[in-house]
Motif scaffolding. Sequence first.
Motif, PDB file in Angstrom:
ATOM      1  N   MET A   8      16.641  21.430   5.184  1.00 22.21           N
ATOM      2  CA  MET A   8      17.537  20.320   4.876  1.00 22.21           C
ATOM      3  C   MET A   8      18.975  20.820   4.710  1.00 22.21           C
ATOM      4  N   GLN A   9      19.153  21.948   4.012  1.00 18.58           N
ATOM      5  CA  GLN A   9      20.495  22.495   3.815  1.00 18.58           C
ATOM      6  C   GLN A   9      21.093  22.979   5.136  1.00 18.58           C
ATOM      7  N   LEU A  10      20.263  23.566   5.983  1.00 15.47           N
ATOM      8  CA  LEU A  10      20.742  24.015   7.293  1.00 15.47           C
ATOM      9  C   LEU A  10      21.215  22.833   8.133  1.00 15.47           C
ATOM     10  N   ILE A  11      20.439  21.778   8.170  1.00 14.64           N
ATOM     11  CA  ILE A  11      20.813  20.590   8.946  1.00 14.64           C
ATOM     12  C   ILE A  11      22.061  19.944   8.359  1.00 14.64           C
ATOM     13  N   ARG A  12      22.151  19.902   7.020  1.00 12.39           N
ATOM     14  CA  ARG A  12      23.338  19.329   6.375  1.00 12.39           C
ATOM     15  C   ARG A  12      24.580  20.129   6.742  1.00 12.39           C
ATOM     16  N   ASN A  13      24.481  21.450   6.720  1.00 11.22           N
ATOM     17  CA  ASN A  13      25.642  22.269   7.057  1.00 11.22           C
ATOM     18  C   ASN A  13      26.026  22.142   8.527  1.00 11.22           C
ATOM     19  N   ILE A  14      25.065  22.094   9.405  1.00 14.28           N
ATOM     20  CA  ILE A  14      25.387  22.004  10.838  1.00 14.28           C
ATOM     21  C   ILE A  14      26.061  20.678  11.173  1.00 14.28           C
ATOM     22  N   PHE A  15      25.569  19.594  10.589  1.00 13.48           N
ATOM     23  CA  PHE A  15      26.073  18.279  11.000  1.00 13.48           C
ATOM     24  C   PHE A  15      27.213  17.737  10.152  1.00 13.48           C
ATOM     25  N   THR A  16      27.358  18.157   8.899  1.00  6.03           N
ATOM     26  CA  THR A  16      28.382  17.533   8.060  1.00  6.03           C
ATOM     27  C   THR A  16      29.430  18.490   7.522  1.00  6.03           C
ATOM     28  N   ASN A  17      29.246  19.793   7.608  1.00  2.00           N
ATOM     29  CA  ASN A  17      30.234  20.730   7.098  1.00  2.00           C
ATOM     30  C   ASN A  17      31.462  20.719   7.997  1.00  2.00           C
ATOM     31  N   PRO A  18      32.644  20.481   7.430  1.00  2.00           N
ATOM     32  CA  PRO A  18      33.835  20.406   8.278  1.00  2.00           C
ATOM     33  C   PRO A  18      34.243  21.763   8.854  1.00  2.00           C
ATOM     34  N   GLU A  19      33.757  22.871   8.310  1.00  2.00           N
ATOM     35  CA  GLU A  19      34.126  24.185   8.822  1.00  2.00           C
ATOM     36  C   GLU A  19      33.195  24.688   9.924  1.00  2.00           C
ATOM     37  N   VAL A  20      32.085  23.990  10.164  1.00  2.00           N
ATOM     38  CA  VAL A  20      31.143  24.397  11.209  1.00  2.00           C
ATOM     39  C   VAL A  20      31.430  23.572  12.452  1.00  2.00           C
ATOM     40  N   ARG A  21      31.673  24.274  13.553  1.00  2.00           N
ATOM     41  CA  ARG A  21      31.958  23.601  14.814  1.00  2.00           C
ATOM     42  C   ARG A  21      30.970  24.092  15.855  1.00  2.00           C
ATOM     43  N   VAL A  22      30.109  23.208  16.315  1.00  2.00           N
ATOM     44  CA  VAL A  22      29.055  23.586  17.242  1.00  2.00           C
ATOM     45  C   VAL A  22      29.508  23.451  18.682  1.00  2.00           C
ATOM     46  N   THR A  23      30.223  22.394  18.982  1.00  2.00           N
ATOM     47  CA  THR A  23      30.616  22.171  20.376  1.00  2.00           C
ATOM     48  C   THR A  23      31.861  22.985  20.735  1.00  2.00           C
ATOM     49  N   LYS A  24      32.025  23.250  22.008  1.00  2.00           N
ATOM     50  CA  LYS A  24      33.141  24.064  22.480  1.00  2.00           C
ATOM     51  C   LYS A  24      34.484  23.365  22.247  1.00  2.00           C
ATOM     52  N   GLU A  25      34.520  22.048  22.393  1.00  2.00           N
ATOM     53  CA  GLU A  25      35.766  21.307  22.193  1.00  2.00           C
ATOM     54  C   GLU A  25      36.229  21.406  20.739  1.00  2.00           C
ATOM     55  N   ASN A  26      35.294  21.318  19.800  1.00  2.00           N
ATOM     56  CA  ASN A  26      35.667  21.409  18.393  1.00  2.00           C
ATOM     57  C   ASN A  26      36.093  22.826  18.016  1.00  2.00           C
ATOM     58  N   ARG A  27      35.460  23.822  18.623  1.00  2.00           N
ATOM     59  CA  ARG A  27      35.842  25.208  18.328  1.00  2.00           C
ATOM     60  C   ARG A  27      37.235  25.512  18.858  1.00  2.00           C
ATOM     61  N   ALA A  28      37.621  24.897  19.938  1.00  2.00           N
ATOM     62  CA  ALA A  28      38.942  25.133  20.515  1.00  2.00           C
ATOM     63  C   ALA A  28      40.053  24.545  19.659  1.00  2.00           C
ATOM     64  N   ALA A  29      39.717  23.652  18.735  1.00  2.00           N
ATOM     65  CA  ALA A  29      40.739  23.015  17.902  1.00  2.00           C
ATOM     66  C   ALA A  29      41.362  23.993  16.919  1.00  2.00           C
ATOM     67  N   GLY A  30      40.688  25.091  16.602  1.00  2.00           N
ATOM     68  CA  GLY A  30      41.236  26.072  15.670  1.00  2.00           C
ATOM     69  C   GLY A  30      41.023  25.641  14.232  1.00  2.00           C
ATOM     70  N   VAL A  31      41.884  26.117  13.351  1.00  2.00           N
ATOM     71  CA  VAL A  31      41.777  25.801  11.931  1.00  2.00           C
ATOM     72  C   VAL A  31      42.424  24.450  11.673  1.00  2.00           C
ATOM     73  N   LEU A  32      41.658  23.550  11.092  1.00  2.00           N
ATOM     74  CA  LEU A  32      42.169  22.217  10.791  1.00  2.00           C
ATOM     75  C   LEU A  32      42.486  22.109   9.307  1.00  2.00           C
ATOM     76  N   GLU A  33      43.560  21.453   8.985  1.00  2.00           N
ATOM     77  CA  GLU A  33      43.940  21.201   7.589  1.00  2.00           C
ATOM     78  C   GLU A  33      43.481  19.799   7.222  1.00  2.00           C
ATOM     79  N   ASN A  34      42.183  19.602   7.164  1.00  2.00           N
ATOM     80  CA  ASN A  34      41.620  18.293   6.889  1.00  2.00           C
ATOM     81  C   ASN A  34      40.983  18.318   5.499  1.00  2.00           C
ATOM     82  N   PHE A  35      41.796  18.114   4.478  1.00  2.00           N
ATOM     83  CA  PHE A  35      41.317  18.228   3.107  1.00  2.00           C
ATOM     84  C   PHE A  35      40.430  17.058   2.697  1.00  2.00           C
ATOM     85  N   ALA A  36      40.658  15.890   3.270  1.00  2.00           N
ATOM     86  CA  ALA A  36      39.846  14.725   2.903  1.00  2.00           C
ATOM     87  C   ALA A  36      38.404  14.914   3.347  1.00  2.00           C
TER      88      ALA A  36
END
Length: 91
Positions: A30-58
């Motif tokens: 459950m924790q693994l699935i939660r981290n993969i799908f909802t953690n803002p610092e985990v980027r699985v897809t290539k497009e999201n990884r290309a975005a770099g470091v995001l300053e998304n505090f909300a």
Amino acid sequence: MASSTGSRWIRPEVYPLFAAVGVAVGICGMQLIRNIFTNPEVRVTKENRAAGVLENFAEGEKYSQHAIRKFVRNRPPQIMPSVNNFFSDPK
């Protein structure tokens, strides 16, 4: 050989061990699935990884302050408060 292994491990005495290990594996999954799908610092897809470091505090605040944490936020940090109060409070 296979029947001796089955009779060794499939006994009523071993059921609580299977249950405890099953619950632990379920919590880890459950924790693994939660981290993969909802953690803002985990980027699985290539497009999201290309975005770099995001300053998304909300989004980070939403992830860290989940429903369970909000539920226990104003509760006393005790497992059994009535038993603790019985033995610690003076009469």
